[in-house]
Design a protein around this motif. Structure first.
Motif, mmCIF file in Angstrom:
data_model
loop_
_atom_site.group_PDB
_atom_site.id
_atom_site.type_symbol
_atom_site.label_atom_id
_atom_site.label_comp_id
_atom_site.label_asym_id
_atom_site.label_seq_id
_atom_site.Cartn_x
_atom_site.Cartn_y
_atom_site.Cartn_z
ATOM 1 N N ASN A 163 0.852 -1.181 0.000
ATOM 2 C CA ASN A 163 0.000 0.000 0.000
ATOM 3 C C ASN A 163 0.888 1.230 0.000
ATOM 4 O O ASN A 163 1.665 1.424 0.929
ATOM 5 C CB ASN A 163 -0.801 -0.004 1.315
ATOM 6 C CG ASN A 163 -2.261 0.002 1.024
ATOM 7 O OD1 ASN A 163 -2.670 0.374 -0.080
ATOM 8 N ND2 ASN A 163 -3.040 -0.389 2.020
ATOM 9 N N ALA A 164 0.818 2.043 -1.057
ATOM 10 C CA ALA A 164 1.787 3.140 -1.167
ATOM 11 C C ALA A 164 1.383 4.349 -0.315
ATOM 12 O O ALA A 164 0.921 5.363 -0.817
ATOM 13 C CB ALA A 164 1.949 3.536 -2.619
ATOM 14 N N LEU A 169 6.377 5.388 0.673
ATOM 15 C CA LEU A 169 7.072 6.104 -0.402
ATOM 16 C C LEU A 169 8.329 6.787 0.130
ATOM 17 O O LEU A 169 9.358 6.835 -0.539
ATOM 18 C CB LEU A 169 6.139 7.122 -1.055
ATOM 19 C CG LEU A 169 4.970 6.481 -1.811
ATOM 20 C CD1 LEU A 169 4.062 7.554 -2.394
ATOM 21 C CD2 LEU A 169 5.460 5.548 -2.906
ATOM 22 N N ASP A 170 8.234 7.283 1.335
ATOM 23 C CA ASP A 170 9.377 7.932 1.956
ATOM 24 C C ASP A 170 10.543 6.947 2.115
ATOM 25 O O ASP A 170 11.680 7.241 1.763
ATOM 26 C CB ASP A 170 8.894 8.418 3.333
ATOM 27 C CG ASP A 170 9.886 9.301 3.987
ATOM 28 O OD1 ASP A 170 10.174 10.341 3.391
ATOM 29 O OD2 ASP A 170 10.392 8.930 5.079
ATOM 30 N N ARG A 171 10.253 5.737 2.613
ATOM 31 C CA ARG A 171 11.305 4.725 2.797
ATOM 32 C C ARG A 171 11.828 4.246 1.449
ATOM 33 O O ARG A 171 13.015 4.045 1.274
ATOM 34 C CB ARG A 171 10.772 3.519 3.586
ATOM 35 C CG ARG A 171 10.758 3.635 5.101
ATOM 36 C CD ARG A 171 10.949 4.981 5.612
ATOM 37 N NE ARG A 171 10.946 5.092 7.043
ATOM 38 C CZ ARG A 171 10.303 6.055 7.688
ATOM 39 N NH1 ARG A 171 9.567 6.948 7.024
ATOM 40 N NH2 ARG A 171 10.390 6.148 8.989
ATOM 41 N N PHE A 172 10.939 4.048 0.487
ATOM 42 C CA PHE A 172 11.379 3.602 -0.850
ATOM 43 C C PHE A 172 12.313 4.648 -1.455
ATOM 44 O O PHE A 172 13.339 4.319 -2.027
ATOM 45 C CB PHE A 172 10.189 3.423 -1.796
ATOM 46 C CG PHE A 172 9.495 2.100 -1.646
ATOM 47 C CD1 PHE A 172 9.773 1.273 -0.574
ATOM 48 C CD2 PHE A 172 8.569 1.687 -2.576
ATOM 49 C CE1 PHE A 172 9.130 0.057 -0.427
ATOM 50 C CE2 PHE A 172 7.931 0.479 -2.448
ATOM 51 C CZ PHE A 172 8.200 -0.335 -1.369
ATOM 52 N N ARG A 204 9.731 10.664 -9.039
ATOM 53 C CA ARG A 204 11.082 10.760 -8.465
ATOM 54 C C ARG A 204 11.705 9.381 -8.312
ATOM 55 O O ARG A 204 12.866 9.167 -8.631
ATOM 56 C CB ARG A 204 11.005 11.374 -7.054
ATOM 57 C CG ARG A 204 10.866 12.856 -7.017
ATOM 58 C CD ARG A 204 11.175 13.412 -5.651
ATOM 59 N NE ARG A 204 10.610 12.672 -4.526
ATOM 60 C CZ ARG A 204 10.973 12.841 -3.274
ATOM 61 N NH1 ARG A 204 11.891 13.715 -2.961
ATOM 62 N NH2 ARG A 204 10.421 12.155 -2.304
ATOM 63 N N ILE A 205 10.902 8.434 -7.791
ATOM 64 C CA ILE A 205 11.448 7.089 -7.560
ATOM 65 C C ILE A 205 11.624 6.373 -8.892
ATOM 66 O O ILE A 205 12.678 5.803 -9.181
ATOM 67 C CB ILE A 205 10.527 6.287 -6.609
ATOM 68 C CG1 ILE A 205 10.477 6.975 -5.242
ATOM 69 C CG2 ILE A 205 10.985 4.849 -6.496
ATOM 70 C CD1 ILE A 205 9.588 6.291 -4.222
ATOM 71 N N LEU A 206 10.580 6.430 -9.736
ATOM 72 C CA LEU A 206 10.654 5.677 -10.996
ATOM 73 C C LEU A 206 11.787 6.171 -11.883
ATOM 74 O O LEU A 206 12.512 5.379 -12.487
ATOM 75 C CB LEU A 206 9.319 5.728 -11.757
ATOM 76 C CG LEU A 206 9.362 4.767 -12.937
ATOM 77 C CD1 LEU A 206 9.300 3.323 -12.454
ATOM 78 C CD2 LEU A 206 8.277 5.024 -13.941
#
Ligand SMILES: Nc1ncnc2c1ncn2[C@@H]1O[C@H](COP(=O)(O)OP(=O)(O)O)[C@@H](O)[C@H]1O
Ligand SMILES: [Mg+2]
Length: 230
Positions: A163-164, A169-172, A204-206
């Motif tokens: 569950n995002a 998202l912060d940890r990822f 940002r992550i992708l």
């Protein structure tokens, strides 16, 4: 491994097999220790490139690419006086197509070459991070994140299965960004396509993941677990 040798009545001396202490034995011992620390689950512990059945062209290509990746994996390569880091891999495909099998087989191959490795599927990683918040936890969140961000090769399996939330998202972001900055490769697997992944994780992550990874595939559409049901 040690053997037992009986001298006289009641006197037993522990003796080492001849191979113990040789360079080969020590290398095997260290490889086994790195494999034990890699968190590869019982289900995937026996998965190798040799037992990934590849009778069709598509799967043959996957095994060949995986072998090439393992043999080319080198964190100490230089070109023109600058270090050259291996890229990671992004594996997308439907459930049961063999992503986790190949990702763990590659991880094993890299560990056998002398590198450290870690396997985490994303829901388990989040559970373990949350567990560090318990007052009786022996591990702090920083210790866990340090391990995940500094290991030579990280397999981050089933990304998008969680569950995002903001916390997730912060940890990822922290993990991906630390590895990105440190030029540490990551193997990401997901059932989502790139668009769905971007919607789930954000740009940002992708965008970092795409710069860090080569796309590995395509994987077959067929769920291997259902192959005999048709
Ligand atoms: N080509 C293959 N040869 C042997 N076993 C396979 C193959 N493809 C998938 N499997 C097995 O099928 C099961 C599902 O594969 P898995 O890698 O978990 O799929 P995914 O991670 O893509 O959902 C695993 O037990 C895996 O070892
Ligand atoms: Mg999987």
């Amino acid at each position: 491994m040690t053997g037992k040798k009986k001298h006289s009545e009641g006197e037993i001396e522990t003796v080492a097999p001849a191979a113990m202490g040789t360079a080969e034995w020590q290398a095997e011992f260290l490889t086994q220790r790195r494999l034990d620390k890699a968190r590869i689950s019982a289900r995937f512990a026996g998965k190798t490139l040799d037992n990934f059945s590849a009778r069709d062209k598509g799967r043959k290509m996957l095994v060949h690419s995986a072998q090439t990746y393992v043999s080319g994996f080198n964190l100490n390569k230089e070109a023109g006086g600058f270090p050259v880091y291996p890229k990671g891999l992004l594996m997308t495909g439907p459930v049961g197509c063999g992503k986790s099998h190949l990702a763990t087989a590659i991880l094993r191959g890299v560990i056998e070459k002398g590198y450290s490795g870690l396997y985490y599927n994303s829901p388990d990683l989040l559970r373990d991070i949350r567990a560090t918040f318990q007052p009786d936890s022996d591990l702090t969140e920083d210790d866990l994140l340090e391990e995940v961000t500094t290991v030579d090769l990280l397999v981050f399996d089933d990304v998008g299965a969680e569950n995002a939330t903001g916390f997730v998202l912060d940890r990822f972001y922290l993990i991906i960004n630390e590895r990105y900055e440190g030029c540490k490769p990551i193997i990401v697997t997901t059932n989502l396509n790139l668009e769905e992944l971007e919607n789930r994780l954000g740009k940002r992550i992708l965008s970092r993941m795409l710069e860090m990874c080569e796309i590995f595939g395509p994987f077959p559409e067929e769920d291997w677990r259902r192959r005999n049901l048709r």
